[in-house]
Scaffold this active site. Structure first.
Site, PDB file in Angstrom:
ATOM      1  N   GLU A 116       0.844  -1.195   0.000  1.00  0.00           N
ATOM      2  CA  GLU A 116       0.000   0.000   0.000  1.00  0.00           C
ATOM      3  C   GLU A 116       0.877   1.242   0.000  1.00  0.00           C
ATOM      4  O   GLU A 116       2.004   1.188   0.479  1.00  0.00           O
ATOM      5  CB  GLU A 116      -0.823   0.067   1.302  1.00  0.00           C
ATOM      6  CG  GLU A 116      -1.531  -1.177   1.665  1.00  0.00           C
ATOM      7  CD  GLU A 116      -2.090  -1.128   3.096  1.00  0.00           C
ATOM      8  OE1 GLU A 116      -2.446  -2.182   3.611  1.00  0.00           O
ATOM      9  OE2 GLU A 116      -2.133  -0.026   3.686  1.00  0.00           O
ATOM     10  N   LYS A 118       2.318   4.600   1.517  1.00  0.00           N
ATOM     11  CA  LYS A 118       2.408   5.131   2.872  1.00  0.00           C
ATOM     12  C   LYS A 118       2.002   6.600   2.791  1.00  0.00           C
ATOM     13  O   LYS A 118       2.740   7.426   2.244  1.00  0.00           O
ATOM     14  CB  LYS A 118       3.830   4.979   3.414  1.00  0.00           C
ATOM     15  CG  LYS A 118       3.940   5.434   4.845  1.00  0.00           C
ATOM     16  CD  LYS A 118       5.257   5.007   5.446  1.00  0.00           C
ATOM     17  CE  LYS A 118       5.322   5.296   6.930  1.00  0.00           C
ATOM     18  NZ  LYS A 118       5.166   6.715   7.257  1.00  0.00           N
ATOM     19  N   ASP A 120       1.293  10.315   3.843  1.00  0.00           N
ATOM     20  CA  ASP A 120       1.929  11.228   4.779  1.00  0.00           C
ATOM     21  C   ASP A 120       0.873  12.168   5.346  1.00  0.00           C
ATOM     22  O   ASP A 120       0.585  13.211   4.769  1.00  0.00           O
ATOM     23  CB  ASP A 120       3.009  12.015   4.038  1.00  0.00           C
ATOM     24  CG  ASP A 120       4.093  12.470   4.980  1.00  0.00           C
ATOM     25  OD1 ASP A 120       4.990  13.193   4.539  1.00  0.00           O
ATOM     26  OD2 ASP A 120       4.038  12.113   6.170  1.00  0.00           O
ATOM     27  N   TYR A 231      -6.476   2.123   6.474  1.00  0.00           N
ATOM     28  CA  TYR A 231      -5.503   1.073   6.196  1.00  0.00           C
ATOM     29  C   TYR A 231      -5.537  -0.096   7.184  1.00  0.00           C
ATOM     30  O   TYR A 231      -4.738  -1.014   7.078  1.00  0.00           O
ATOM     31  CB  TYR A 231      -4.082   1.621   6.085  1.00  0.00           C
ATOM     32  CG  TYR A 231      -3.629   2.443   7.273  1.00  0.00           C
ATOM     33  CD1 TYR A 231      -3.424   1.856   8.515  1.00  0.00           C
ATOM     34  CD2 TYR A 231      -3.399   3.805   7.133  1.00  0.00           C
ATOM     35  CE1 TYR A 231      -3.012   2.599   9.592  1.00  0.00           C
ATOM     36  CE2 TYR A 231      -2.986   4.565   8.213  1.00  0.00           C
ATOM     37  CZ  TYR A 231      -2.799   3.960   9.434  1.00  0.00           C
ATOM     38  OH  TYR A 231      -2.395   4.696  10.506  1.00  0.00           O
ATOM     39  N   LYS A 319      10.790   3.364   2.270  1.00  0.00           N
ATOM     40  CA  LYS A 319      10.651   4.793   2.028  1.00  0.00           C
ATOM     41  C   LYS A 319      11.145   5.191   0.638  1.00  0.00           C
ATOM     42  O   LYS A 319      12.092   4.614   0.116  1.00  0.00           O
ATOM     43  CB  LYS A 319      11.457   5.585   3.083  1.00  0.00           C
ATOM     44  CG  LYS A 319      11.007   5.360   4.513  1.00  0.00           C
ATOM     45  CD  LYS A 319       9.598   5.802   4.796  1.00  0.00           C
ATOM     46  CE  LYS A 319       9.477   7.242   5.187  1.00  0.00           C
ATOM     47  NZ  LYS A 319       9.995   7.629   6.483  1.00  0.00           N
ATOM     48  N   CYS A 413      33.333  21.321  26.968  1.00  0.00           N
ATOM     49  CA  CYS A 413      31.914  21.533  26.685  1.00  0.00           C
ATOM     50  C   CYS A 413      31.662  23.003  26.351  1.00  0.00           C
ATOM     51  O   CYS A 413      32.061  23.879  27.121  1.00  0.00           O
ATOM     52  CB  CYS A 413      31.099  21.121  27.904  1.00  0.00           C
ATOM     53  SG  CYS A 413      29.384  21.641  27.816  1.00  0.00           S
ATOM     54  N   CYS A 416      29.672  24.595  29.506  1.00  0.00           N
ATOM     55  CA  CYS A 416      30.188  24.781  30.866  1.00  0.00           C
ATOM     56  C   CYS A 416      31.718  24.766  30.927  1.00  0.00           C
ATOM     57  O   CYS A 416      32.284  24.901  32.005  1.00  0.00           O
ATOM     58  CB  CYS A 416      29.618  23.716  31.793  1.00  0.00           C
ATOM     59  SG  CYS A 416      30.256  22.070  31.437  1.00  0.00           S
ATOM     60  N   CYS A 431      29.559  15.554  27.806  1.00  0.00           N
ATOM     61  CA  CYS A 431      29.901  16.398  28.931  1.00  0.00           C
ATOM     62  C   CYS A 431      29.320  15.685  30.144  1.00  0.00           C
ATOM     63  O   CYS A 431      28.121  15.413  30.184  1.00  0.00           O
ATOM     64  CB  CYS A 431      29.248  17.771  28.769  1.00  0.00           C
ATOM     65  SG  CYS A 431      29.259  18.698  30.305  1.00  0.00           S
ATOM     66  N   CYS A 436      25.964  20.829  34.430  1.00  0.00           N
ATOM     67  CA  CYS A 436      26.206  21.635  33.230  1.00  0.00           C
ATOM     68  C   CYS A 436      24.903  22.328  32.845  1.00  0.00           C
ATOM     69  O   CYS A 436      23.873  21.678  32.690  1.00  0.00           O
ATOM     70  CB  CYS A 436      26.665  20.735  32.095  1.00  0.00           C
ATOM     71  SG  CYS A 436      26.577  21.519  30.479  1.00  0.00           S
TER      72      CYS A 436
HETATM   73  S1  IVH Z   1      -0.008   0.474   8.952  1.00  0.00           S
HETATM   74  C1  IVH Z   1       0.730  -1.437  12.830  1.00  0.00           C
HETATM   75  N1  IVH Z   1      -0.402   1.462   6.575  1.00  0.00           N
HETATM   76  O1  IVH Z   1       2.581   5.532   8.973  1.00  0.00           O
HETATM   77  C2  IVH Z   1       0.924  -0.866  11.477  1.00  0.00           C
HETATM   78  N2  IVH Z   1       0.401   2.915   8.263  1.00  0.00           N
HETATM   79  O2  IVH Z   1       5.163   5.308  10.266  1.00  0.00           O
HETATM   80  C3  IVH Z   1       1.003   0.607  11.465  1.00  0.00           C
HETATM   81  N3  IVH Z   1       0.725   5.221   7.540  1.00  0.00           N
HETATM   82  O3  IVH Z   1       1.378   5.684  12.245  1.00  0.00           O
HETATM   83  C4  IVH Z   1       0.190   1.281  10.501  1.00  0.00           C
HETATM   84  N4  IVH Z   1       0.057   4.947   5.467  1.00  0.00           N
HETATM   85  O4  IVH Z   1       0.028   6.826  10.449  1.00  0.00           O
HETATM   86  C5  IVH Z   1       0.003   1.719   7.831  1.00  0.00           C
HETATM   87  N5  IVH Z   1      -0.806   2.217   4.431  1.00  0.00           N
HETATM   88  C6  IVH Z   1      -0.423   2.459   5.671  1.00  0.00           C
HETATM   89  C7  IVH Z   1      -0.021   3.746   6.081  1.00  0.00           C
HETATM   90  C8  IVH Z   1       0.397   3.931   7.396  1.00  0.00           C
HETATM   91  C9  IVH Z   1       0.503   5.813   6.358  1.00  0.00           C
HETATM   92  C10 IVH Z   1       1.253   5.901   8.728  1.00  0.00           C
HETATM   93  C11 IVH Z   1       0.532   5.605  10.010  1.00  0.00           C
HETATM   94  C12 IVH Z   1       1.569   5.140  10.978  1.00  0.00           C
HETATM   95  C13 IVH Z   1       2.811   5.642  10.340  1.00  0.00           C
HETATM   96  C14 IVH Z   1       3.984   4.802  10.766  1.00  0.00           C
END
Ligand code: IVH
Length: 676
Positions: A116, A118, A120, A231, A319, A413, A416, A431, A436
């Site tokens: 899927e 990810k 943002d 998701y 990523k 440091c 300090c 340090c 400090c």
């Molecule tokens: S699964 C237990 N699926 O990414 C599994 N997360 O870096 C965790 N996120 O907090 C979530 N797209 O907010 C999952 N397709 C996706 C996602 C996703 C975005 C976010 C989610 C999570 C964060 C983790």
């Protein structure tokens, strides 16, 4: 219009039609009618509801913005934590992850992956009871989030009510999880409007989405173009799902949007190919994706793989390459961290990277600086890796003039002037001066912060002042402050002194995990602190734990174990704890911090009302929780029993009756335990 009954029917009909078209428009992106037609339906519904206010229900499409602005958000404890994800930055890391999970599963296991995007944005959990949205919460620290129901209700893609599927009613309890985001085109448009209006534009769509959801006034959220992709299913009463792929199709059936082009892959090669495809089309998407999430599809396999403290083992976020930019490194400076680390960072000529202006970037440590041969005055490549602090990738050596300066870490440091040390097996310099000022300010600020001792009104500025004025030589000194010392400070008067002292006093009663967090042990943040407190009933027990004891805890790694033992082996830290204890700071955990135990009452939720014959209420709660049950303060559909004593609360009894919930006496509770 004819009789009341006719009006009611017409209203029902309108709502159904409006929900249908809203879903086609906001979720399926495939409208069947024009906006004008839709508006006309809404106008008719509004008119009818205005004339018959008794017929207005909270799940009506007209009721997306209901409430008044809130003074603050309520806290919400998640039933199951909302975990984060481990990251991989190249193919090799993904393959290494697969090798790890293969070792944990049977050798020849057939592993399918759901891949899927990810998204943002901002993670939220939506709870439905009998198909109606009853709660929307942010992720928060994963265990406890904020109740943002009023705001999430304003997002058109979130159903207020789950439709019937055929004749099937929705599950009686459903918790679904997803990411709220702001579509890119709408984000640009919003920023243009803000600029015209003389308001500060948002740095990026994610900040815009997160900021919009965390508004105390829901009418502001309403004015922001937000959407959501789901998701995960946190819990669906009475529904059996075999895996992630099926779960996504289930949430679509329940009327929620999921990202398009999600695929079920037969093996990792397919998943990796899909990553490439996503990467190529990344810029064309109307939402920001910072990678793909590869998830082991089968829930049985997910269960076998389990979870670490922060992230499940069965998923990895692969990523996309970070956004990069080129600029001049003006100077390398040092910041002394809360734990005494000397952290080198780069002061940069400001540069725009991925829509954000960067003027500072981390340089990790001296070794890293020399390995990459980064010099003051270099032209450097900087990158913004997702949401973390910008980093210097390396210099463009071709552009050197010869005036660049090689960096050397200072021997003392910068805060300090005391000599710094470098432990043999570490790359960082420290340090070690406990007083400090640079460290102390940070420690004090951390100690007082939310999630730590939560001393209201005490932030960075006061931390600095109190340390500079010598009022706090260590964090325990908070509890020995006198009104007369504070009155001498600029900006303090009777009233403000009294309220600060009150806030300090109140902080003594924080749950134990707050104190564990507040101590500022390296590697021990809120999540790890909560895990620790489940295993150790008091700070004394934690202090007595060996590395072996700690490593045996499922979610703790060897570094954290070492750091904890190291911390408590230092005489001055033990003295600090003693000083806190003498001041009256809570050193034992609260019953609810022990977490769910397995036992005869597992799966049962109780509400206690009235005075019990032999146990105090707290005692009864402890008794139930020690046997795996849960105790909550108010009755809901999830409550199984009302534990009834003398002089019970009338409202609770009425509510229990309404729901047909059984009530039991203390004696019956004991029998229940024996019977199970
Ligand atoms: S699964 C237990 N699926 O990414 C599994 N997360 O870096 C965790 N996120 O907090 C979530 N797209 O907010 C999952 N397709 C996706 C996602 C996703 C975005 C976010 C989610 C999570 C964060 C983790």
């Amino acid at each position: 219009m004819g009789s009341d009954e006719d009006v009611r029917k017409r209203i029902e009909r309108l709502r159904k039609v409006i929900r249908y078209h809203s879903h086609r428009y906001h979720v399926l992106d495939d409208p069947e009618i024009t906006d004008a037609e839709y508006d006309a339906l809404m106008a008719e519904l509004r008119e009818l509801e205005a004339a018959h206010p008794k017929l207005v229900t909270p799940d009506s499409p007209t009721q997306r913005v209901g409430g008044e602005p809130l003074p603050q958000f309520e806290k919400v404890e998640h039933r199951r934590p909302l975990l984060s994800l481990d990251n991989a930055f190249d193919e090799e890391e993904v393959r290494a992850w697969e090798r790890r999970i293969r070792r944990l599963l049977a050798d020849d296991a057939d592993i399918k992956y759901t891949v899927e995007p990810k998204i943002d944005g901002l993670a939220v959990a939506l709870t439905y009871e009998e198909g109606r949205l009853v709660q929307g919460a942010t992720r928060g620290n994963g265990f406890v989030g904020e109740d943002v129901t009023q705001n999430l209700r304003t997002i058109p893609a979130i159903p207020l009510r789950i439709p019937l599927v055929g004749d099937e009613p929705p599950p009686s309890y459903l918790e679904a999880r997803g990411e709220v985001y702001m579509p890119r085109d709408r984000f640009e448009e919003l920023n243009r409007r803000r600029e015209v209006a003389g308001e500060k534009p948002f740095a990026n769509p994610r900040n815009a989405a997160a900021g919009s959801v965390r508004q105390l006034d829901p009418s502001i959220t309403l004015s922001r173009p937000l959407s959501i992709f789901m998701y995960a299913v946190g819990h669906a009463q009475g529904v059996t799902l075999e895996g992630q792929w099926e779960a996504l199709s289930f949430v679509r059936q329940m009327g929620f949007p999921t990202a398009e082009n999600i695929q079920l892959c037969d093996d990792l090669e397919q998943a990796l190919a899909l990553y490439q495809k996503w990467l190529d089309q990344r810029e064309a998407l109307n939402y920001e994706a910072d990678g793909v999430v590869i998830k082991v599809d089968s829930f049985a396999q997910q269960l076998a793989l389990g979870e670490g403290a922060h992230a499940p083992r069965w998923a990895i976020a692969y990523k996309f390459p970070a956004h990069e930019g080129v600029t001049k490194l003006l100077r390398i400076a040092i910041n002394v961290g809360r734990t005494g680390t000397l952290n080198p960072y780069a002061e940069l000529e400001p540069v725009q990277v991925g829509g954000v202006t960067i003027s500072h970037a981390t340089l990790h440590n001296e070794e890293d600086i020399h390995r990459k041969d980064i010099r003051e005055g270099d032209t450097v490549i900087v990158k913004r890796a997702g949401d973390v602090i910008p980093q210097v990738v390396g210099p463009i050596k071709e552009l050197r003039t010869g005036d660049e300066k090689v960096f050397e870490i200072p021997k003392s440091c910068p805060a300090c002037r005391q000599p710094v040390v470098k432990p043999e097996d570490e790359v960082m310099y420290y340090c070690i001066n406990a007083s400090c000022p640079a460290q102390l300010g940070g420690r004090v600020e951390h100690f007082a912060s939310r999630g730590a001792m939560d001393i209201e009104g005490f932030g960075e500025r006061l931390a600095r002042t109190f340390v500079d004025k010598g009022l706090l030589g260590d964090v325990a000194d908070f509890y020995y402050l006198k009104a007369e010392d504070l009155l001498e400070l600029e900006g303090f008067a009777e009233q403000s002194v009294a309220s600060l002292l009150k806030a300090i006093e109140a902080s003594k009663e924080r749950p134990l995990w707050h104190l564990v967090t507040a101590l500022g042990i390296r590697g021990v943040g809120a999540v790890v602190a909560q895990v620790l407190v489940r295993h150790f009933a008091s700070l004394g027990e934690l202090m007595a734990a060996s590395e072996g004891d700690l490593e045996a805890i499922d979610r703790l790694g060897p570094h954290t174990a070492k750091s904890i033992v190291g911390f408590f082996s230092q005489e001055r830290n033990r003295r600090l704890v003693e000083k806190l204890r003498r001041a009256g700071v809570r050193m034992r955990r609260l019953p609810e911090e022990a977490g769910p135990q397995e036992g005869p009452l597992s799966g049962l939720t109780f509400v206690i009302t009235g005075t019990l014959p032999t146990m105090s209420r707290e005692g009864a709660a402890e008794f139930i929780e020690a046997r795996g049950g849960r105790v909550t303060s108010s009755i809901s559909r999830n409550t199984d029993y009302l534990l009834l004593g003398q002089r019970p609360g009338g409202a609770k009894i009425r509510r229990a009756k309404e729901l047909g919930m059984p009530s039991i006496t203390e004696e019956e509770l004991h029998r229940l335990v024996e019977g199970r």
